[in-house]
Design a protein around this motif. Sequence first.
Motif, PDB file in Angstrom:
ATOM      1  N   PHE A 145       1.041  -1.292  -0.075  1.00 34.43           N
ATOM      2  CA  PHE A 145       0.059   0.283   0.061  1.00 34.43           C
ATOM      3  C   PHE A 145       1.197   1.048  -0.064  1.00 34.43           C
ATOM      4  O   PHE A 145       2.267   1.195   0.661  1.00 34.43           O
ATOM      5  N   MET A 146       0.648   1.763  -0.957  1.00 34.82           N
ATOM      6  CA  MET A 146       1.149   3.137  -1.262  1.00 34.82           C
ATOM      7  C   MET A 146       0.909   4.459  -1.836  1.00 34.82           C
ATOM      8  O   MET A 146      -0.161   3.730  -2.806  1.00 34.82           O
ATOM      9  N   ARG A 147       0.949   5.532  -1.724  1.00 38.51           N
ATOM     10  CA  ARG A 147       0.564   6.177  -2.364  1.00 38.51           C
ATOM     11  C   ARG A 147       0.763   6.850  -3.485  1.00 38.51           C
ATOM     12  O   ARG A 147      -0.310   6.827  -4.898  1.00 38.51           O
ATOM     13  N   ALA A 148       1.909   6.497  -4.441  1.00 38.13           N
ATOM     14  CA  ALA A 148       2.050   6.246  -5.594  1.00 38.13           C
ATOM     15  C   ALA A 148       3.202   4.929  -5.524  1.00 38.13           C
ATOM     16  O   ALA A 148       3.870   4.490  -5.132  1.00 38.13           O
ATOM     17  N   ASP A 149       2.852   4.307  -6.801  1.00 37.19           N
ATOM     18  CA  ASP A 149       3.439   3.352  -7.277  1.00 37.19           C
ATOM     19  C   ASP A 149       4.617   3.687  -7.687  1.00 37.19           C
ATOM     20  O   ASP A 149       4.792   5.064  -8.353  1.00 37.19           O
ATOM     21  N   ASN A 150       5.978   3.024  -8.528  1.00 35.61           N
ATOM     22  CA  ASN A 150       7.092   3.674  -8.914  1.00 35.61           C
ATOM     23  C   ASN A 150       7.877   1.859  -8.832  1.00 35.61           C
ATOM     24  O   ASN A 150       7.631   0.825  -8.594  1.00 35.61           O
ATOM     25  N   ALA A 151       8.213   2.016  -9.950  1.00 41.84           N
ATOM     26  CA  ALA A 151       8.881   1.267 -10.932  1.00 41.84           C
ATOM     27  C   ALA A 151      10.344   0.408  -9.808  1.00 41.84           C
ATOM     28  O   ALA A 151      11.017  -0.717  -9.750  1.00 41.84           O
ATOM     29  N   LEU A 152      10.434   0.952  -8.776  1.00 42.36           N
ATOM     30  CA  LEU A 152      11.495   1.176  -8.032  1.00 42.36           C
ATOM     31  C   LEU A 152      10.798  -0.550  -6.991  1.00 42.36           C
ATOM     32  O   LEU A 152      11.754  -1.446  -6.373  1.00 42.36           O
ATOM     33  N   TYR A 153       9.002  -0.168  -6.385  1.00 38.38           N
ATOM     34  CA  TYR A 153       9.126  -0.817  -5.572  1.00 38.38           C
ATOM     35  C   TYR A 153       8.326  -2.470  -6.366  1.00 38.38           C
ATOM     36  O   TYR A 153       9.038  -3.642  -5.749  1.00 38.38           O
ATOM     37  N   ARG A 154       8.699  -2.315  -7.664  1.00 40.30           N
ATOM     38  CA  ARG A 154       8.210  -3.576  -8.445  1.00 40.30           C
ATOM     39  C   ARG A 154       9.180  -3.886  -8.477  1.00 40.30           C
ATOM     40  O   ARG A 154       9.308  -5.446  -9.305  1.00 40.30           O
ATOM     41  N   SER A 155      10.231  -3.865  -8.322  1.00 44.33           N
ATOM     42  CA  SER A 155      12.023  -4.423  -8.547  1.00 44.33           C
ATOM     43  C   SER A 155      11.616  -6.194  -7.961  1.00 44.33           C
ATOM     44  O   SER A 155      12.223  -6.515  -8.184  1.00 44.33           O
ATOM     45  N   MET A 156      10.470  -5.843  -6.237  1.00 46.10           N
ATOM     46  CA  MET A 156      10.795  -6.679  -5.846  1.00 46.10           C
ATOM     47  C   MET A 156      10.348  -7.877  -6.073  1.00 46.10           C
ATOM     48  O   MET A 156      10.354  -9.187  -6.052  1.00 46.10           O
ATOM     49  N   SER A 157       9.931  -8.328  -7.945  1.00 46.53           N
ATOM     50  CA  SER A 157       8.911  -8.903  -7.959  1.00 46.53           C
ATOM     51  C   SER A 157       9.665  -9.950  -8.676  1.00 46.53           C
ATOM     52  O   SER A 157      11.071  -8.887  -9.682  1.00 46.53           O
ATOM     53  N   ASN A 158       9.140 -11.160  -9.131  1.00 42.68           N
ATOM     54  CA  ASN A 158      10.401 -12.156  -9.517  1.00 42.68           C
ATOM     55  C   ASN A 158       9.601 -12.914  -9.511  1.00 42.68           C
ATOM     56  O   ASN A 158       8.793 -13.261  -9.304  1.00 42.68           O
ATOM     57  N   PRO A 159       9.984 -14.506 -10.360  1.00 42.18           N
ATOM     58  CA  PRO A 159       9.220 -15.673 -10.396  1.00 42.18           C
ATOM     59  C   PRO A 159       8.719 -16.285  -8.744  1.00 42.18           C
ATOM     60  O   PRO A 159       7.717 -16.883  -9.249  1.00 42.18           O
ATOM     61  N   MET A 160       9.713 -15.576  -7.761  1.00 42.57           N
ATOM     62  CA  MET A 160       9.106 -16.781  -6.684  1.00 42.57           C
ATOM     63  C   MET A 160       7.961 -15.688  -5.282  1.00 42.57           C
ATOM     64  O   MET A 160       7.874 -16.444  -4.506  1.00 42.57           O
ATOM     65  N   ILE A 161       7.697 -14.629  -6.590  1.00 43.87           N
ATOM     66  CA  ILE A 161       7.412 -13.150  -5.610  1.00 43.87           C
ATOM     67  C   ILE A 161       6.113 -12.207  -6.718  1.00 43.87           C
ATOM     68  O   ILE A 161       6.335 -12.162  -7.698  1.00 43.87           O
TER      69      ILE A 161
END
Length: 417
Positions: A145-161
């Motif tokens: 949950f955040m006010r704005a998304d960013n590529a920084l936060y989506r960098s956590m995404s990977n095949p295991m997440i």
Amino acid sequence: MFLTTFLTARYGRCFPSRAAIESHHVRAFDRFRRKVMPRSPFYRDLARTPLAALPRMDKASLMENFSAINTCGLDYDRALEVALRAEKTRDFSPLIGKVSVGLSTGTSGQRGLFLTTPRERAQWAAIMLGRFWPDLRRRQRVAFFMRADNALYRSMSNPMIRFEFFDMMTPWDEHLPRLNGLDPTVLIAPARILGQLALAGLRISPQRVISIAETLMPDDRAAITASFGCRVDEVYQATEGVMAMTCPAGNLHLNEHWLRIERDVIDPATGAFCPVIHDFTRESLPILNYRLNDVLIPDPEPCPCGCASQRIARIEGREDDMLWWPGPSGPRLVPADAIRNMIACLPLRLRDWRAIQRGDVLEIWLDGADSDPRPALEQALTDLGRRLNCTPPQLLVRQGLPSEGDAKRRRVRVDAG
């Protein structure tokens, strides 16, 4: 780089002493001076200047010199245009080349930009995943949950997440069915949102709950822990970087593995200080000799985890929101924690509250009081002044809650207007 940082964050040995931290910083800044500062037009001729002698920065001066400071050749107006368009459309995917641009308002409402390169995004993700991934053997579901998304936060995404962003600008009722459907194993949100989720009757069982962006207050921590059945970790992250994280023992430590954080002490009695940051990992927009107006209270006790990085008792709030009441030898700092304890000990039930000092008047807003609060408040305020050896301001009691224009809740604040 990702794997090394991940392993360091998860399994690396903590610093056993201040001497080890200082030695680490010397080596890190030697590299930073050679590799990064020459790429910044602003810092190019300052690469050999002692850190404390570098120009003092804050958000205003960083933004004023943004075009010259960043190492990506980005113009401030162009970067701001991209960030504002993302805010308006709620599409946060566009990059400038490979660089992501984010907009920050902070609690002060002062607009700022931050940049992240692919390397910086990978490093941030490695630190967060290394520290907070519940179980490496299982695929994780992250609700953020955040006010704005960013590529920084989506960098956590990977095949295991499986990473899902929950836009705080979206109507609240739309989040709850989606959150129940995700049943996140990791829940990340500002303290205020976590408190609301704890009361929402959700059918979720997160293994890690992480509070970000706002001060986590003791009553909120207790309610969130009771609702979700697990410890609440904290990540103290500003636009300027990840400042502190909770350790395995549950205590908040400054992030001295990736930052050098010096102290501008504003109250010698408590050790309260504003952090002055030198970041030796941020290459896109160097953060050097940068003073935040957050006020931190150090904890002098050693931590059971064995880490020598400075332990933080609490994040007091913004410097502009510190309460200073007259004392016999000058103004006396009144910790926000003292106000919180005063309200918590009142013999009445409340849903929520705010304390706002306007000049020599302290407004106490009480939402849902089940009896007349004035006599108890007047006595509590008198007792607090006596205990702190200072003179409380005039008391004004109001019902309900004041209108709040910023996204971050501040229960104790000063209104200079």
